[in-house]
Design a protein around this motif. Sequence first.
Motif, mmCIF file in Angstrom:
data_model
loop_
_atom_site.group_PDB
_atom_site.id
_atom_site.type_symbol
_atom_site.label_atom_id
_atom_site.label_comp_id
_atom_site.label_asym_id
_atom_site.label_seq_id
_atom_site.Cartn_x
_atom_site.Cartn_y
_atom_site.Cartn_z
ATOM 1 N N ALA A 30 0.841 -1.192 0.000
ATOM 2 C CA ALA A 30 0.000 0.000 0.000
ATOM 3 C C ALA A 30 0.878 1.244 0.000
ATOM 4 N N PRO A 31 0.385 2.364 -0.514
ATOM 5 C CA PRO A 31 1.180 3.591 -0.496
ATOM 6 C C PRO A 31 1.422 4.066 0.933
ATOM 7 N N THR A 32 2.612 4.576 1.187
ATOM 8 C CA THR A 32 2.938 5.120 2.506
ATOM 9 C C THR A 32 2.600 6.599 2.605
ATOM 10 N N LEU A 33 2.346 7.224 1.468
ATOM 11 C CA LEU A 33 1.955 8.625 1.432
ATOM 12 C C LEU A 33 0.500 8.730 0.994
ATOM 13 N N THR A 34 -0.222 9.665 1.563
ATOM 14 C CA THR A 34 -1.621 9.849 1.204
ATOM 15 C C THR A 34 -1.728 10.418 -0.203
ATOM 16 N N LEU A 35 -2.580 9.800 -1.011
ATOM 17 C CA LEU A 35 -2.733 10.230 -2.397
ATOM 18 C C LEU A 35 -3.170 11.695 -2.481
ATOM 19 N N LYS A 36 -2.677 12.353 -3.514
ATOM 20 C CA LYS A 36 -3.046 13.725 -3.879
ATOM 21 C C LYS A 36 -2.540 14.778 -2.904
ATOM 22 N N THR A 37 -1.795 14.365 -1.887
ATOM 23 C CA THR A 37 -1.206 15.350 -0.981
ATOM 24 C C THR A 37 0.041 15.939 -1.636
ATOM 25 N N PRO A 38 0.489 17.099 -1.168
ATOM 26 C CA PRO A 38 1.728 17.663 -1.712
ATOM 27 C C PRO A 38 2.911 16.706 -1.594
ATOM 28 N N GLU A 39 2.945 15.935 -0.516
ATOM 29 C CA GLU A 39 4.049 14.999 -0.312
ATOM 30 C C GLU A 39 4.020 13.888 -1.373
ATOM 31 N N PHE A 40 2.814 13.372 -1.649
ATOM 32 C CA PHE A 40 2.698 12.325 -2.663
ATOM 33 C C PHE A 40 3.074 12.872 -4.035
ATOM 34 N N LEU A 41 2.580 14.047 -4.365
ATOM 35 C CA LEU A 41 2.863 14.629 -5.683
ATOM 36 C C LEU A 41 4.326 15.026 -5.821
ATOM 37 N N ALA A 42 4.963 15.372 -4.724
ATOM 38 C CA ALA A 42 6.391 15.677 -4.787
ATOM 39 C C ALA A 42 7.193 14.427 -5.105
ATOM 40 N N ALA A 43 6.756 13.297 -4.554
ATOM 41 C CA ALA A 43 7.464 12.036 -4.799
ATOM 42 C C ALA A 43 7.101 11.449 -6.155
ATOM 43 N N TYR A 44 5.816 11.597 -6.532
ATOM 44 C CA TYR A 44 5.309 10.988 -7.769
ATOM 45 C C TYR A 44 4.485 12.030 -8.524
ATOM 46 N N PRO A 45 5.130 12.847 -9.338
ATOM 47 C CA PRO A 45 4.466 14.013 -9.941
ATOM 48 C C PRO A 45 3.227 13.702 -10.774
ATOM 49 N N LEU A 46 3.156 12.513 -11.384
ATOM 50 C CA LEU A 46 1.959 12.202 -12.166
ATOM 51 C C LEU A 46 0.766 11.874 -11.272
ATOM 52 N N GLY A 47 1.022 11.606 -10.013
ATOM 53 C CA GLY A 47 -0.048 11.490 -9.032
ATOM 54 C C GLY A 47 -0.953 10.290 -9.168
ATOM 55 N N LYS A 48 -0.441 9.180 -9.710
ATOM 56 C CA LYS A 48 -1.298 8.030 -9.964
ATOM 57 C C LYS A 48 -0.778 6.756 -9.314
ATOM 58 N N ILE A 49 -1.725 5.876 -9.026
ATOM 59 C CA ILE A 49 -1.474 4.503 -8.595
ATOM 60 C C ILE A 49 -2.017 3.609 -9.711
ATOM 61 N N PRO A 50 -1.288 2.554 -10.088
ATOM 62 C CA PRO A 50 -0.149 1.924 -9.434
ATOM 63 C C PRO A 50 1.178 2.572 -9.817
ATOM 64 N N LEU A 51 2.188 2.232 -9.038
ATOM 65 C CA LEU A 51 3.560 2.648 -9.301
ATOM 66 C C LEU A 51 4.467 1.441 -9.087
ATOM 67 N N LEU A 52 5.384 1.236 -9.997
ATOM 68 C CA LEU A 52 6.368 0.180 -9.843
ATOM 69 C C LEU A 52 7.682 0.825 -9.469
ATOM 70 N N THR A 53 8.134 0.571 -8.239
ATOM 71 C CA THR A 53 9.420 1.113 -7.808
ATOM 72 C C THR A 53 10.500 0.084 -8.113
ATOM 73 N N LEU A 54 11.573 0.540 -8.735
ATOM 74 C CA LEU A 54 12.638 -0.348 -9.186
ATOM 75 C C LEU A 54 13.759 -0.392 -8.167
ATOM 76 N N ASP A 55 14.590 -1.397 -8.269
ATOM 77 C CA ASP A 55 15.676 -1.581 -7.310
ATOM 78 C C ASP A 55 16.721 -0.478 -7.387
ATOM 79 N N ASN A 56 16.782 0.247 -8.518
ATOM 80 C CA ASN A 56 17.764 1.327 -8.667
ATOM 81 C C ASN A 56 17.235 2.670 -8.181
#
Length: 215
Positions: A30-56
Amino acid sequence: MQLINLDHSPYATRVRILIRKKQLPIDIVAPTLTLKTPEFLAAYPLGKIPLLTLDNGQYLPESIAIMEYLEDAFPAHPYRPSEPLAAGQSRVMASFTDTHLAPALLPYFKAMMLPEFTFDQQAQHDVVRTALEKFNQWLIANITLENHQVTLGDMVLAPTFWWVDVTLGLYSNHSITDGLDALNQWWDWVRSDADVQRGINEMASAFTAFQSQRS
């Protein structure tokens, strides 16, 4: 790798189905940041779920992009057909889902999330029915289930299709797919896949929890 996921999302569900069918070592979290918050958008600018985080440390948004990446990065047990026509048919199913069916369902989703949102229910019902009728005709002309294998297109369509009866069922006492035999046969067929059905069950459970919170 991790898939940042929401169980009720048809977009995340399609990726979960592929991960499980390919038996990939990807944690579904599950996401650790609340969706659509400034913190989430700062980390993931497109603001969408799902997200695949890579090992790099990089990440991929957009479910189709994630699925295509997983097919390329893990070519064993492919679900993107190698035969050109079958590959094209798979893409048609995915394109129908995201350019026809999902937009037609959007007012129903908005109404569930925003009690003050209103729309012309009969007109939108007709929009959805027309889209499904067209796809039913395409299935008749192009897909023979006896020879069909589950593809990316099926995985994309199935979770969104599940939401058809859920959303429109709130406004109608009959199934919008009545008489669409090819589509109903495909629906029965695709749900016979254990990973597809598991994804659908997860969406159903998440939706039930959502309804309980709102009541």
